[in-house]
Design an enzyme around this catalytic site. Structure first.
Site, short mmCIF file in Angstrom:
data_model
loop_
_atom_site.label_atom_id
_atom_site.label_comp_id
_atom_site.label_asym_id
_atom_site.label_seq_id
_atom_site.Cartn_x
_atom_site.Cartn_y
_atom_site.Cartn_z
N SER A 94 0.81 -1.21 0.00
CA SER A 94 0.00 0.00 0.00
C SER A 94 0.85 1.27 0.00
O SER A 94 1.59 1.52 -0.93
CB SER A 94 -0.97 -0.02 1.18
OG SER A 94 -1.88 1.06 1.13
N HIS A 95 0.74 2.07 1.05
CA HIS A 95 1.40 3.37 1.12
C HIS A 95 2.81 3.28 1.69
O HIS A 95 3.48 4.30 1.84
CB HIS A 95 0.57 4.31 1.99
CG HIS A 95 0.28 3.76 3.35
ND1 HIS A 95 -0.51 2.66 3.54
CD2 HIS A 95 0.70 4.15 4.58
CE1 HIS A 95 -0.59 2.39 4.83
NE2 HIS A 95 0.14 3.27 5.49
N ASP A 108 -2.28 6.54 -3.56
CA ASP A 108 -1.15 5.89 -2.91
C ASP A 108 -0.56 4.77 -3.75
O ASP A 108 -0.87 4.63 -4.94
CB ASP A 108 -1.56 5.36 -1.54
CG ASP A 108 -2.51 4.17 -1.63
OD1 ASP A 108 -3.28 4.12 -2.61
OD2 ASP A 108 -2.49 3.31 -0.74
N ASP A 120 -0.94 1.45 -4.06
CA ASP A 120 -1.76 0.48 -4.77
C ASP A 120 -3.09 1.06 -5.25
O ASP A 120 -3.93 0.33 -5.75
CB ASP A 120 -2.01 -0.75 -3.90
CG ASP A 120 -2.84 -0.45 -2.67
OD1 ASP A 120 -2.75 0.67 -2.14
OD2 ASP A 120 -3.58 -1.35 -2.22
N ASP A 160 -5.67 2.61 -3.65
CA ASP A 160 -6.94 2.56 -2.92
C ASP A 160 -7.17 3.75 -2.00
O ASP A 160 -8.27 3.92 -1.46
CB ASP A 160 -7.07 1.24 -2.14
CG ASP A 160 -6.00 1.04 -1.08
OD1 ASP A 160 -5.11 1.91 -0.96
OD2 ASP A 160 -6.06 0.02 -0.37
N ARG A 161 -6.17 4.60 -1.83
CA ARG A 161 -6.34 5.78 -0.98
C ARG A 161 -6.39 7.05 -1.81
O ARG A 161 -5.98 7.07 -2.97
CB ARG A 161 -5.21 5.87 0.04
CG ARG A 161 -5.14 4.68 0.97
CD ARG A 161 -4.06 4.82 2.01
NE ARG A 161 -3.95 3.61 2.79
CZ ARG A 161 -3.74 3.58 4.10
NH1 ARG A 161 -3.62 4.70 4.78
NH2 ARG A 161 -3.64 2.43 4.74
N LYS A 216 -11.54 0.06 -0.87
CA LYS A 216 -11.51 1.51 -0.99
C LYS A 216 -10.90 1.86 -2.34
O LYS A 216 -10.18 1.06 -2.92
CB LYS A 216 -10.75 2.16 0.15
CG LYS A 216 -9.37 1.61 0.46
CD LYS A 216 -8.83 2.30 1.71
CE LYS A 216 -7.50 1.69 2.16
NZ LYS A 216 -7.67 0.43 2.90
#
Length: 545
Positions: free
Chosen positions: A113-114, A279, A281, A283-284, A378
């Site tokens: 992710s982030h 981010d 991947d 999703d944010r 998300k």
């Protein structure tokens, strides 16, 4: 094609966190480490036997290496068909979209992710189930138990697959489709939002934007959607080429890490009117206007209040959900709309049952994540399009939309203070100390604030009645202010203590205060109650959002 059975020794540290297993790249590179965990996934996800699997990741270092390993283990475990993104690229929302559209047995997402990438950075792997959402705790617990005793894995002795171009091939009996990672997802977005109206606003010059992909996975998605389909202004995209180390940056869409985007939106007369970032991947999201930041909790509330104005949600919404640490701004909207607002633990998987049972339409978390019933993750690009469509409908700026919302519903001043890489034992002791004295805090006063409740949040899923306990210490005050303490499950070193602080203000004349100043008394109370400086030996947080 020869199938080999490899003897292995188990590892004791393969317990998935909030979003799968995340470790340093060097950990995943240990002998058999990746193979063990992947085999454990296949051992538990028996639906993959003769089933279809979606596979891809955020493009970070070790992504393509891991994909080749997973393909060979999939072939050895009788997977019928794997859909893998070209160049190994698939955003997390795109994986969920593909699982749902093609009704596959599940998907494996390679991402941290982030978290930072590169050879010395982080790597991660998680499994999404057939509804498109993250695997529930029962599944990840079973994978962990299997990983602790695994003694062998099976893998195909085969050549690597060419991921650089779209094509179909076979590995033994298993079909492999290297697909366009963007098209299906972009088509879904065009069904939900009024692309014609957004495009006309760009064409008129009444709207300009800047989107920062942070050298992460959303670059190709942003190019197709914002440039090709919406004809956004020239230079609308920055850092749009995915890189294995995210260009040396930290792909976390917040004010601390998206500095180039913030500088552009603060550039005065030449500044774009709308800014956003996503981010690692995809999703944010972060939403900003000219010299104006939209808190993610406020963003969820504004989406809930205005969803009926957009094509994909014109029938209204049936309910909304937020995670425990997310501010209660959306609660005020839900109350006004007469719909249910659910408070869940942190982690997108807790929204899945509510979405599948048609109890909610929208959901979100304070950690820059929001989404809807279109998928089960998300979705950063979705949130950006939601705001673009809302701007096109209202013909108002980001700041005007937000301030109008505050005037109607009140403002929740909100901040999150992160204390990173704390010794895990110290962090655990701090939380346990809060648990021990929680009950005794009710009725006590700190400065002008009276505590009415202090507890360790426990969640009973209204769909399956499963219970998730010890999800965070929450302190509720008489004036509706709130403090929440919890340990994050997304880091790879030590523990991260997160402190969430909010204050509700209805008077519009008090809606222009500096956030940290407005929350200063509560910030002091949080430190005093939890003994943060004393126990953690930290004078200030590492990150403030």
């Amino acid at each position: 094609m020869k199938i080999e059975t490899i003897s292995t020794n188990s590892y004791a540290d393969q317990k998935p966190g909030t979003s799968g297993l995340r470790k340093k790249v060097s950990v995943f590179q240990k002998p058999h480490y990746l193979e063990n965990f992947v085999q454990s996934i296949f051992n538990i996800a028996t639906e993959l036997n003769n089933g279809v699997l979606v596979l891809g990741g955020d493009g970070r270092y070790y992504n393509q290496t891991a994909i080749q390993v997973i393909l060979k283990i999939a072939a050895a475990n009788n997977v019928k068909h794997v859909m893998v993104g070209q160049d190994g690229i698939l955003s997390t929302p795109a994986v969920s979209c593909l699982i749902r559209k093609y009704q596959t047995a599940g998907g494996i997402i390679l991402s941290a992710s982030h978290n930072p990438g590169g050879p010395t950075g982080d790597f991660g792997i998680k499994f999404n189930i057939a509804n498109g959402g993250p695997a529930p705790t029962t599944f990840t617990d079973a994978v962990y138990e299997d990983s602790k005793t695994i003694k062998q894995y099976t893998i195909a002795n085969a050549e690597d697959i060419d991921l650089s171009q779209q094509h179909t091939c076979h590995m033994g009996k298993m079909k492999i489709s290297v697909i366009d990672p963007v098209a299906d997802y972009a088509d879904l977005m065009e069904e939900l939002f009024d692309f014609k109206k957004i495009k006309s606003l760009f064409a008129s010059g009444l709207l300009t934007m800047c989107f920062d992909a942070m050298h992460a996975v959303t670059g190709p998605y942003a190019k197709e959607i914002f440039e090709n389909r919406l004809s956004a202004n020239v230079n609308a995209l920055i850092n749009s080429i995915p890189k294995e180390d995210f260009g040396g940056g930290h792909p976390d869409p917040n004010l601390a890490h998206a500095k180039e985007l913030v500088a552009r939106l603060n550039a005065g007369l030449n500044a774009p009117m709308f800014g956003a970032a996503s981010d690692g991947d995809g999703d944010r999201n972060m939403i900003i206007g000219q010299k104006f930041f939209v808190n993610p909790s406020d963003s969820l509330a504004i989406m809930t209040a205005n969803a009926h104005l957009l094509p994909g949600y014109k029938q209204g919404i049936c309910g909304v959900a937020r995670s425990l640490p997310t501010s209660r701004a959306v609660d005020k909207v839900a109350d006004a709309l007469g719909i249910e607002c659910y408070e869940t633990p942190t982690g997108w998987k807790y929204f899945g049952n509510l979405l599948d049972d048609n109890r909610i339409t929208l959901c979100g978390e304070e950690s820059f994540g929001s989404g809807s019933n279109h998928i089960r993750e998300k979705d950063g690009i979705w949130a950006v399009l939601f705001w673009l469509n809302l701007i096109a409908v209202k013909q108002h700026s980001v700041e005007e939309i937000t301030r109008s919302h505050w005037k109607q519903y009140g403002r929740h001043y909100y901040t999150r203070h992160d204390y990173e890489a704390i010794d895990s034992n110290v962090a655990d002791e701090l939380i346990q100390n809060m648990r021990n004295k929680a009950e005794s805090l009710a009725g006590t006063n700190y400065s002008d604030y009276e505590i009415v409740l202090c507890d360790d949040f426990s969640y009973t899923d209204p769909v399956d009645n499963s219970i998730t306990s010890q999800q965070g210490i929450r302190i509720l005050f008489k004036d509706e202010s709130r403090i929440v303490f919890r340990l994050s499950g997304t880091g790879t070193e030590g523990a991260t203590l997160r402190v969430y602080i909010e204050r509700y203000v209805t008077n519009p004349e008090q809606h222009n205060l500096d956030t940290q100043a407005a929350l200063a008394p509560l910030i002091q109370i949080a430190d005093e109650v939890a003994e943060i400086k004393t126990r953690c030996q930290r004078e200030t947080p590492d990150v403030i959002t």
